[in-house]
Design an enzyme around this catalytic site. Structure first.
Site, PDB file in Angstrom:
ATOM      1  N   GLY A 279      -5.903  -3.063   0.684  1.00  0.00           N
ATOM      2  CA  GLY A 279      -6.450  -3.179   2.078  1.00  0.00           C
ATOM      3  C   GLY A 279      -7.685  -4.221   2.158  1.00  0.00           C
TER       4      GLY A 279
ATOM      5  N   GLU B 166      -6.395  -7.400   2.647  1.00  0.00           N
ATOM      6  CA  GLU B 166      -5.932  -7.539   4.164  1.00  0.00           C
ATOM      7  C   GLU B 166      -7.201  -7.765   5.430  1.00  0.00           C
ATOM      8  OE1 GLU B 166      -1.711  -4.817   3.759  1.00  0.00           O
ATOM      9  OE2 GLU B 166      -3.486  -3.717   3.031  1.00  0.00           O
TER      10      GLU B 166
ATOM     11  N   GLU C 244      -0.689  -3.131  -4.531  1.00  0.00           N
ATOM     12  CA  GLU C 244      -0.087  -1.832  -4.090  1.00  0.00           C
ATOM     13  C   GLU C 244       1.225  -1.449  -4.785  1.00  0.00           C
ATOM     14  OE1 GLU C 244      -2.309  -3.315  -0.221  1.00  0.00           O
ATOM     15  OE2 GLU C 244      -1.131  -4.140  -2.192  1.00  0.00           O
TER      16      GLU C 244
END
Length: 258
Positions: A109, A112, A132
């Site tokens: 994340g 991202e 992930e």
């Protein structure tokens, strides 16, 4: 509003949001991301702020999502509440320029979130990745989509399927980051870039950002038409008249953001 998990500062026309969960390497928990959303909401409506820097610590921009917080979720929990949509949407819909100043880990994340910003300035110790798959999931906040658009299919497949990290130099070669600077210069360089952006006409900067983002969403010809229409519309602004007059008169422009 007071903040517990971010540091939120303003300096002239530039604001900085620093993720601040050092013991968790800035893992993206709900409370911290709610604070980021609140800060961005404040900055969106603050006409004195023209550019924002999103950053973390020397050791970690953000090392991923808070796994302890999300591990027990069931499908309907994630589907109905969809916290990612709220967090991602707050950054995606932020209309003013926003720079990610990344040092240390930007994983999962964290990677991202950095990619949601308008561009990334990386310290030489930065490490990017989408690990992930090692947790038997995949990126869920746009990683498979933005990473592919930024670095191409082959490298995105490599990173997402192996879970490996790439350093700052590889990230720059691949087109993920705009530039690399020494760690001890990162904040100064990011602030200098933000001040240069903030010195421009805010509505023109916002329209430029919007037009570049359209390039990711549409065809070349449609994008060119969109660009041309916004370019033409800029000739209705006072700042366009001032900017060109200042150039002709060989002086510094004084923009009114109108």
């Amino acid at each position: 509003m007071s903040y517990d998990m971010i540091e939120f500062t303003r300096d002239g026309h530039v604001a900085k949001i620093r993720l601040n969960r050092p013991k968790a390497l800035n893992a993206l928990c709900n409370n911290m991301m709610n604070e980021v959303m609140q800060a961005l909401s404040e900055l969106e409506s603050d006409d004195s702020i023209h550019c924002v820097i999103l950053t973390g610590s020397d050791k970690a921009f953000a090392a991923g999502a808070d796994i302890k917080e999300m591990q027990e979720n069931q499908y309907l929990d994630i589907y109905k509440n969809d916290p990612f949509e709220k967090y991602a949407g707050a950054i995606e819909r932020f209309r003013k320029p926003i720079i990610a100043a990344v040092s240390g880990y930007a994983l999962g994340g964290g990677c991202e979130i950095a990619m949601m910003c308008d561009f990334i300035i990386a310290a030489d110790n930065a490490k990017f990745g989408q690990p992930e798959i090692t947790l038997a999931v995949m990126p869920g906040i746009g990683g498979t989509q933005r990473l592919t658009r930024a670095v191409g299919k082959a490298k995105a497949m490599d990173l997402c399927l192996t879970g490996r990290m790439m350093g700052a130099e590889e990230a720059e070669r691949a087109g993920l980051v705009s530039r690399i600077v020494p760690l001890d210069e990162l904040q100064d360089v990011a602030e200098e870039a933000a001040r240069k952006i903030a010195a421009q006409s805010l509505p023109i900067a916002m329209m430029t950002k919007e037009t570049i983002n359209v390039a990711f969403e549409t065809t070349l010809q449609q994008g060119i038409k969109f660009e041309r229409r916004l370019f033409q519309s800029m000739f209705t602004t006072e700042d366009q008249k001032e900017g060109m007059a200042a150039f002709v008169e060989k002086r510094k422009p004084h923009f009114k953001n109108k």
